[in-house]
Design an enzyme around this catalytic site. Structure first.
Site, PDB file in Angstrom:
ATOM      1  N   CYS A 189       0.124  -1.437  -5.048  1.00  0.00           N
ATOM      2  CA  CYS A 189      -0.494  -2.309  -4.042  1.00  0.00           C
ATOM      3  C   CYS A 189      -0.745  -1.526  -2.753  1.00  0.00           C
ATOM      4  CB  CYS A 189       0.436  -3.486  -3.802  1.00  0.00           C
ATOM      5  SG  CYS A 189       0.442  -4.139  -2.142  1.00  0.00           S
ATOM      6  N   GLU A 190      -1.981  -1.576  -2.281  1.00  0.00           N
ATOM      7  CA  GLU A 190      -2.326  -0.757  -1.119  1.00  0.00           C
ATOM      8  C   GLU A 190      -1.787  -1.332   0.187  1.00  0.00           C
ATOM      9  OE1 GLU A 190      -6.570  -0.517  -1.219  1.00  0.00           O
ATOM     10  OE2 GLU A 190      -6.831  -2.226   0.102  1.00  0.00           O
ATOM     11  N   HIS A 191      -1.377  -2.581   0.180  1.00  0.00           N
ATOM     12  CA  HIS A 191      -0.839  -3.169   1.409  1.00  0.00           C
ATOM     13  C   HIS A 191       0.620  -2.798   1.637  1.00  0.00           C
ATOM     14  CE1 HIS A 191      -4.095  -6.380   0.766  1.00  0.00           C
ATOM     15  NE2 HIS A 191      -4.532  -5.437   1.578  1.00  0.00           N
ATOM     16  N   HIS A 192       1.367  -2.685   0.555  1.00  0.00           N
ATOM     17  CA  HIS A 192       2.807  -2.436   0.698  1.00  0.00           C
ATOM     18  C   HIS A 192       3.287  -1.158   0.018  1.00  0.00           C
ATOM     19  CE1 HIS A 192       2.225  -6.818   1.081  1.00  0.00           C
ATOM     20  NE2 HIS A 192       3.046  -6.658   2.099  1.00  0.00           N
TER      21      HIS A 192
ATOM     22  N   GLN B 135      -5.405  -6.339  -6.581  1.00  0.00           N
ATOM     23  CA  GLN B 135      -5.766  -6.830  -7.906  1.00  0.00           C
ATOM     24  C   GLN B 135      -7.191  -7.384  -7.956  1.00  0.00           C
ATOM     25  OE1 GLN B 135      -2.617  -9.143  -9.866  1.00  0.00           O
ATOM     26  NE2 GLN B 135      -4.229 -10.151 -11.044  1.00  0.00           N
TER      27      GLN B 135
ATOM     28  N   HIS C  37       3.588  -8.627  -8.918  1.00  0.00           N
ATOM     29  CA  HIS C  37       3.607  -7.765  -7.734  1.00  0.00           C
ATOM     30  C   HIS C  37       5.005  -7.639  -7.158  1.00  0.00           C
ATOM     31  CE1 HIS C  37      -0.867  -7.651  -6.894  1.00  0.00           C
ATOM     32  NE2 HIS C  37      -0.763  -8.432  -7.946  1.00  0.00           N
TER      33      HIS C  37
ATOM     34  N   CYS D 214       5.705  -6.631  -4.317  1.00  0.00           N
ATOM     35  CA  CYS D 214       5.718  -7.088  -2.923  1.00  0.00           C
ATOM     36  C   CYS D 214       5.942  -8.588  -2.843  1.00  0.00           C
ATOM     37  CB  CYS D 214       4.454  -6.661  -2.186  1.00  0.00           C
ATOM     38  SG  CYS D 214       2.923  -7.242  -2.904  1.00  0.00           S
TER      39      CYS D 214
HETATM   40 ZN    ZN Z   1       1.462  -5.998  -1.751  1.00  0.00          ZN
END
Ligand code: ZN
Length: 297
Positions: free
Chosen positions: A189-192, A230, A258, A260
């Site tokens: 996941c690119e956010h976390h 995703q 996920h 996250c």
């Molecule tokens: Zn994430």
């Protein structure tokens, strides 16, 4: 002769000591001039600790400039600056009179951490320290290297060209839906920067061009082994097939778990996320239902 390899950690401790010495003396310096290139790393450390700007242009040196270098050997380089104060980490025996500040005497051959070679490993060490670890602990010594090795695999998608994967196709008269069902994927996941993984099913209706089903699985790897979300993962796969095979339609469905969501944040351990991308003939209810029916079997 013995080579003393200075670790990044040791270097930081030593430069901190030097900064404290300079501060204690109470003399105010207006700028730091590092001797190229040995002084660069130390200059950055001192500049941060003492809030003194670095100058790299010799012409800007004035009375309030302090000259820094990692080590004084013969003292030849430093003798170029007779009117300036000098600070170094190491002095060879009997050279201490030539500098105003130094941390340690040594007659060993000193090897400083090479910024180019271990920059990333050092950054990972910092992350380990940030989470509260002791980076000198036995079990962690090789950890930065292992993490980087695993990244090579987890992010191998960046080195692959998805259009290259679909280049080799067979011309044919096949007009029936082709399906890859429940293909595993593993992504980040690119956010976390945390893993998400699950299954992807792909269906497409060819328009003359077909590829082997293993190519579709590799396409999934190519897009998932990158930093992703995703939602984009499914659209990239769908668009790539549409474009390269000029398919009549594509549908991609993805179910992902996920980290996250499950291990932090809302901590919903049993929830998964569904995303889909629909192109061309799959807009049609009948075609879409056929696909959904087939991947259920
Ligand atoms: Zn994430």
């Amino acid at each position: 002769m013995y080579t003393w390899k200075i670790t990044e950690l040791r270097f930081n401790i030593l430069s901190q000591k030097l900064a404290e010495q300079i501060e204690k003396k109470g003399k105010k310096y207006g700028s730091i001039y590092p001797i190229p290139r040995g002084g660069y790393k130390l200059a950055i450390a001192l500049s941060q600790a003492l809030q003194i700007p670095i100058i790299t242009n010799k012409n800007l040196i004035n009375d309030s400039t302090i000259i820094v270098d990692d080590l004084i050997d013969s003292g030849k380089t430093l003798s170029e600056f007779p009117y300036n104060d000098k600070a170094v980490l190491f002095v060879k025996q009997n050279n201490e009179c030539k500098v105003n500040y130094y941390v340690q005497k040594t007659d060993d051959w000193v090897q400083f951490p090479d910024e180019k070679d271990n920059e990333i490993e050092t950054d990972i060490e910092r992350i380990l320290q940030f989470i509260g670890e002791d980076t000198n602990r036995e079990g962690l010594i090789e950890t930065p290297k292992r993490i980087l090795k695993s990244y090579e695999e987890l992010f191998s998608g960046y080195k692959q060209d998805p259009t290259e994967l679909l280049k080799v196709f067979k011309e044919g008269s096949c007009k029936e839906m082709v399906i890859l069902k429940n293909c595993e994927f593993y992504s980040t996941c690119e956010h976390h920067f945390l893993p998400f993984y699950g299954h992807i099913s792909i269906g497409y209706v060819p328009n003359g061009k077909v590829v082997g089903i293993s190519k579709l699985a590799r396409l999934v790897d190519c897009f998932s082994r990158r930093l992703q979300i995703q939602e984009r993962l499914v659209t990239q796969i769908a668009d790539c097939i549409m474009e390269n095979l000029q398919a009549k339609g594509v549908m991609v469905i993805c179910e992902g778990v996920h980290f996250c969501m499950t291990s932090r944040g809302v901590r919903k351990q049993n929830s998964s996320m569904m995303t889909s991308a629909i192109r061309g003939v799959f807009e049609d209810d009948k075609v879409r239902n056929e696909f959904l029916q087939l991947i259920k079997m």
